[in-house]
Design an enzyme around this catalytic site. Structure first.
Site, PDB file in Angstrom:
ATOM      1  CD  GLU A 111     -18.001 -34.363  -0.336  1.00 22.81           C
ATOM      2  OE1 GLU A 111     -19.711 -33.286  -0.245  1.00 22.81           O
ATOM      3  OE2 GLU A 111     -17.623 -32.378   0.187  1.00 22.81           O
ATOM      4  CD1 TRP A 141     -26.091 -14.118  -4.154  1.00 21.87           C
ATOM      5  CD2 TRP A 141     -27.425 -15.421  -4.066  1.00 21.87           C
ATOM      6  NE1 TRP A 141     -25.711 -15.126  -2.995  1.00 21.87           N
ATOM      7  CE2 TRP A 141     -26.834 -16.032  -3.606  1.00 21.87           C
ATOM      8  CE3 TRP A 141     -28.570 -16.836  -4.416  1.00 21.87           C
ATOM      9  CZ2 TRP A 141     -26.783 -16.782  -2.439  1.00 21.87           C
ATOM     10  CZ3 TRP A 141     -28.437 -17.896  -3.971  1.00 21.87           C
ATOM     11  CH2 TRP A 141     -27.490 -17.936  -2.965  1.00 21.87           C
ATOM     12  CG  HIS A 186      -0.432 -42.096  18.851  1.00 23.34           C
ATOM     13  ND1 HIS A 186       1.014 -42.586  19.663  1.00 23.34           N
ATOM     14  CD2 HIS A 186       0.242 -40.381  18.825  1.00 23.34           C
ATOM     15  CE1 HIS A 186       1.642 -42.075  20.322  1.00 23.34           C
ATOM     16  NE2 HIS A 186       1.148 -40.780  19.784  1.00 23.34           N
ATOM     17  CE  LYS A 209     -15.436 -30.473  -0.801  1.00 25.45           C
ATOM     18  NZ  LYS A 209     -15.628 -30.535  -0.116  1.00 25.45           N
ATOM     19  CG  ASN A 224     -23.553  -9.472 -10.716  1.00 25.10           C
ATOM     20  OD1 ASN A 224     -24.170  -9.813  -9.398  1.00 25.10           O
ATOM     21  ND2 ASN A 224     -23.540 -10.086 -10.899  1.00 25.10           N
ATOM     22  N   GLY A 225     -22.932  -7.244  -7.801  1.00 20.01           N
ATOM     23  CA  GLY A 225     -22.153  -6.359  -7.257  1.00 20.01           C
ATOM     24  C   GLY A 225     -21.763  -6.322  -5.823  1.00 20.01           C
ATOM     25  CB  CYS A 268     -27.754  -9.923  -8.729  1.00 16.49           C
ATOM     26  SG  CYS A 268     -28.104  -9.780  -7.452  1.00 16.49           S
ATOM     27  CE  LYS A 280     -23.869 -26.411  -2.096  1.00 14.97           C
ATOM     28  NZ  LYS A 280     -22.510 -26.853  -1.699  1.00 14.97           N
ATOM     29  NE  ARG A 322     -25.806 -14.444 -12.517  1.00 17.62           N
ATOM     30  CZ  ARG A 322     -24.654 -14.289 -12.956  1.00 17.62           C
ATOM     31  NH1 ARG A 322     -23.944 -14.685 -13.749  1.00 17.62           N
ATOM     32  NH2 ARG A 322     -23.288 -13.512 -12.412  1.00 17.62           N
ATOM     33  CD  GLU A 351     -13.654 -28.936   2.784  1.00 13.21           C
ATOM     34  OE1 GLU A 351     -14.219 -29.995   3.732  1.00 13.21           O
ATOM     35  OE2 GLU A 351     -13.664 -28.897   1.866  1.00 13.21           O
TER      36      GLU A 351
HETATM   37  C1  AGP Z   1     -19.288 -30.541   1.846  1.00 15.80           C
HETATM   38  O1  AGP Z   1     -18.667 -30.547   0.485  1.00 15.80           O
HETATM   39  C2  AGP Z   1     -20.543 -31.358   1.445  1.00 15.80           C
HETATM   40  N1  AGP Z   1     -21.643 -31.023   1.218  1.00 15.80           N
HETATM   41  C3  AGP Z   1     -21.575 -31.860   3.365  1.00 15.80           C
HETATM   42  O2  AGP Z   1     -20.315 -31.860   4.476  1.00 15.80           O
HETATM   43  C4  AGP Z   1     -21.712 -29.754   3.639  1.00 15.80           C
HETATM   44  O3  AGP Z   1     -20.516 -29.040   4.549  1.00 15.80           O
HETATM   45  C5  AGP Z   1     -22.636 -29.683   5.074  1.00 15.80           C
HETATM   46  O4  AGP Z   1     -23.803 -30.816   5.017  1.00 15.80           O
HETATM   47  C6  AGP Z   1     -23.647 -28.396   5.598  1.00 15.80           C
HETATM   48  O5  AGP Z   1     -23.841 -28.142   4.635  1.00 15.80           O
HETATM   49  P1  AGP Z   1     -24.044 -26.092   5.554  1.00 15.80           P
HETATM   50  O6  AGP Z   1     -23.107 -25.673   5.233  1.00 15.80           O
HETATM   51  O7  AGP Z   1     -25.324 -26.025   3.913  1.00 15.80           O
HETATM   52  O8  AGP Z   1     -25.075 -26.294   6.326  1.00 15.80           O
END
Ligand code: AGP
Length: 604
Positions: free
Chosen positions: A484, A74, A500, A481, A98-99, A2, A599, A27, A477
């Site tokens: 991407e 939020w 393998h 990271k 906020n909290g 928030c 996103k 935010r 992961e």
């Molecule tokens: C993660 O860094 C990516 N931006 C992407 O893999 C993301 O995790 C995926 O699109 C799923 O998004 P969501 O968690 O909003 O469903």
């Protein structure tokens, strides 16, 4: 999170408050409101959705008052709605917050039993009631606020108005961000610098458990015993863009650094002071015989870790599926299957479609999401919300570790339900979870070491990430990271699979990142690393502090605190997040908005 703003001075405050809230839009929020003292009485306007929805209310309000507070919400407790929007009023007291108040359920039921009437589902409203009760007992505003905050457990940044005080507002802080702006003949409160930086750059940072009285010519700061504290204003010379990122170069780095707070907020209100999990509002079915986790991308990797957690604590078989695969493969489901969807945005099209598909089979669907009332929680049987706050960077970081916290608490809860986890062991595990935010801090504080490693390997054209067990998904992961945001190819692999095939790739040009904490897999991974070293491979090892053996094998070493194996991924992921971040920053890619990515992937 928030956003809060407050003003007292000689100007008409409503436009100042509205402007301030607009500077906090980054935010994230789902409703907003403003209260102004007009003729000694608090008058409030609120609107759901975007801040622009508040503008018509503001235009017809006819506000002329010079003292007021504003809020962008939020949602954490209670769906986004006008009733739940702040500010909240009880009697003479109006509050923005906020909290998260961890003990609001018991406080609210006590207040209701004394005849208090509530108009919202929020935890915040109890604060207005508690202060109003103090005033009705003859306490001064400061005494009433102090008596209220002493009874609260959790986090808060508060803005407070009291009828009858036309030019004074109060504030209070505990762990949630709050700043005080000073200028001649006018003073401000805000969650963050952007809200007021066009009006002053002279700022005071209150500490935890402090209460502040703000009038046009004076800011007074008190501790909980109401002893006055002297604090010197600092001058902030940020530009507006830097200010939104809290001084960090990118939102991604800010969000990596926010992980301790985000995890603490996600845990808050879900564990009792006796270190027991309480799942109020999430009634899982009794006869769960199987769990199926569906998600995409980073959230899918969280699901892989959730599998290890739940199978270890609850001894229930767990499958993890890409949502884009699940929805077309005609899965076998029944009423004894618990479906867990994981989605930061709660809007990912593949995951949304998969959940809708699953519900047709009668399976119970639990969503783990970071956005209250987003589509996936809305179509699920029940929801477990993370409280990471808005995640702006496309690369998911703080939402991921909060998902792991939610999965861990779900695993402990299921373990108790199935009887396969002893209460004593559950309490030990939850006690260890409580230590994770501070262990995260200690890793983030060493971030500069990762920056040095990143500089050394930034020109590599490929990376291999290897690990075993619960850290294998962290290898996946870490590779994602890096891919991407730096556009360098990387692959995650179970360390046991090297022989393998992938070991054919090893030479001095392919750095191997290995997550190798001191756990049951340690010796196995060390043997795999010996094989890498024997072929001239360079090893970047993420290991446990105090492990001297690995130092003889690794080319570069980063050490993290020890924790329970089930919680290791919440720590081992931070170095790989930072490695990807620094390599990308050195390469100059658009870290927060990488090419080709969104996103939230709301299309197939
Ligand atoms: C993660 O860094 C990516 N931006 C992407 O893999 C993301 O995790 C995926 O699109 C799923 O998004 P969501 O968690 O909003 O469903």
């Amino acid at each position: 999170m928030c956003g809060i703003v407050g003003y007292t001075g000689s100007k008409n405050c409503s436009s100042i408050l509205f402007e301030g809230l607009s500077k906090l839009e980054y935010r994230g929020y789902d409703s907003a409101g403003i209260t102004v003292i007009e003729n000694s009485k608090a008058i409030t306007i609120k609107a759901q959705g975007k801040l622009s929805n508040l503008k018509p209310e503001l235009d017809k309000s006819g506000f002329t008052g010079t003292c007021g507070i504003g809020h962008t919400r939020w949602a954490t407790h209670g769906k986004p709605s006008v009733e739940n929007a702040h500010p909240h009023t009880s009697g003479r007291v109006t509050v923005v917050h906020n909290g998260i108040i961890e003990n609001y359920v018991e406080l609210k039921s006590h207040l209701i039993s004394t005849g208090r009437i509530f108009s919202s589902e929020t935890d915040t409203e109890i604060i207005a009631h508690l202060i109003d009760i103090g005033l009705s007992k003859g306490k001064t505003p400061l005494e009433a606020i102090a008596a209220c905050t002493v009874s609260l457990k959790g986090t808060w940044a508060l803005g407070i108005l009291i009828d009858g005080y036309s030019d004074t507002l109060w504030a209070a802080r505990n762990q949630s961000p709050l700043i005080l702006g000073t200028s001649s003949g006018e003073n401000f409160i805000a969650s963050d610098i952007p809200a007021i930086m066009s009006l002053t750059n002279s700022v005071i940072f209150p500490e935890d458990n402090e209460i502040i009285e703000v009038s046009p010519d004076k800011i007074s700061i008190f501790n909980e015993q109401l002893e006055e504290i002297r604090r010197t204003p600092q001058t902030i010379l940020w530009n507006p863009v830097t200010a939104e990122k809290g001084g960090y170069k990118h939102f991604m780095l800010k969000e990596i650094s926010e992980q301790p707070r985000a995890l603490s907020d996600t845990i808050a209100g879900r564990i009792t002071s006796e270190d027991l999990i309480y799942f109020d509002g999430i009634e899982l079915p009794l006869n769960i015989k199987r769990v199926l986790i569906i998600a995409c991308g980073t959230s899918y990797y969280a699901g892989l870790i959730g599998k290890y957690m739940i199978e270890n604590t609850a001894r229930i078989p767990v499958e993890v599926d890409f949502a884009s695969e699940f929805r077309y493969r005609n899965p076998v489901l029944d009423a004894n299957t618990l479906i867990i969807s994981i989605s930061q945005s709660g809007e990912t099209a593949d995951t949304l479609a998969a959940v809708k598909e699953a519900r047709k089979s009668g399976a119970f669907t639990l969503s783990i999401s970071n956005v209250i009332n987003s589509q996936i929680p809305r179509v699920s049987s029940s929801s477990f919300y993370t409280h990471a706050g808005p995640e702006i960077g496309v690369a998911s970081t703080k939402a991921f570790t909060c998902q792991l916290g939610a999965l861990f608490m779900t695993a402990v809860h299921l373990g108790i339900k199935t009887g396969s986890l002893e209460q004593k062991e559950a309490i030990r595990l939850v006690g260890e979870l409580r230590t994770i935010p501070s262990k995260m801090h200690s890793i983030i504080d060493q971030g500069a070491q990762i920056k040095v490693i990143a500089r050394r390997y930034m020109s590599s054209t490929g990376f291999l990430y290897i690990a075993r067990g619960l850290n294998y998904p962290i290898a996946l992961e870490g590779a994602l990271k890096l891919k991407e945001i730096s556009y360098i190819h990387a692959e995650g692999y179970p360390a046991g699979e090297m022989k393998h095939g992938p070991i054919a790739l090893i030479d001095e040009n392919l750095p191997v990142v290995s997550i190798v904490p001191k756990n049951g897999y340690y010796q196995k991974v060390v043997s795999n690393l010996e094989e890498v070293r024997a072929r001239g491979g360079k090893i970047i090892a993420i290991a446990t502090r105090g492990d001297s053996e690995i130092a003889d094998i690794a080319t570069d070493l980063f050490q993290i605190p020890d924790t329970d194996p089930l919680l290791e991924p919440l720590l081992t992921v931070i170095p790989v997040q930072l490695l990807a971040y620094y390599i990308s920053d050195f390469k100059g890619t658009d870290v927060d908005q990488p090419r080709n990515l969104a996103k939230s992937v709301t299309v197939e």
